[in-house]
Write a protein that holds these residues in place. Sequence first.
Motif, mmCIF file in Angstrom:
data_model
loop_
_atom_site.group_PDB
_atom_site.id
_atom_site.type_symbol
_atom_site.label_atom_id
_atom_site.label_comp_id
_atom_site.label_asym_id
_atom_site.label_seq_id
_atom_site.Cartn_x
_atom_site.Cartn_y
_atom_site.Cartn_z
ATOM 1 N N ARG A 13 64.355 -32.561 85.682
ATOM 2 C CA ARG A 13 65.243 -31.456 85.305
ATOM 3 C C ARG A 13 66.625 -32.024 85.034
ATOM 4 N N TYR A 22 69.611 -25.972 85.178
ATOM 5 C CA TYR A 22 68.810 -27.168 84.929
ATOM 6 C C TYR A 22 67.585 -26.789 84.108
ATOM 7 N N TYR A 23 67.213 -27.670 83.178
ATOM 8 C CA TYR A 23 66.060 -27.448 82.314
ATOM 9 C C TYR A 23 65.181 -28.698 82.324
ATOM 10 N N GLU A 24 63.918 -28.503 81.992
ATOM 11 C CA GLU A 24 62.987 -29.623 81.953
ATOM 12 C C GLU A 24 63.362 -30.567 80.815
ATOM 13 N N TYR A 41 65.459 -32.478 75.722
ATOM 14 C CA TYR A 41 65.077 -31.146 76.186
ATOM 15 C C TYR A 41 63.865 -30.668 75.388
ATOM 16 N N LEU A 57 61.591 -33.023 89.450
ATOM 17 C CA LEU A 57 60.963 -31.700 89.365
ATOM 18 C C LEU A 57 60.645 -31.147 90.746
#
Length: 72
Positions: A13, A22-24, A41, A57
């Motif tokens: 993340r 937060y994003y993967e 991203y 993660l």
Amino acid sequence: MPSRKFVEGEVVRGRWPGSSLYYEVEILSHDNKSQLYTVKYKDGTELELKESDIKPLKSFKQRKSGSISSSP
């Protein structure tokens, strides 16, 4: 030379710049000189992030709904 916490190809993340969200992301590379990671991203955006802006993660709890946020 400091050790790297994340490796190329790892899915983690990443914090979106200027946000607390937060994003993967996928780790694409690491620059030993600048100590920045290039990440990608899900929407294809590539950015350089500091290690402090990247989390494994497993450090995030899965939502009960099972939905996952997508990149902005």
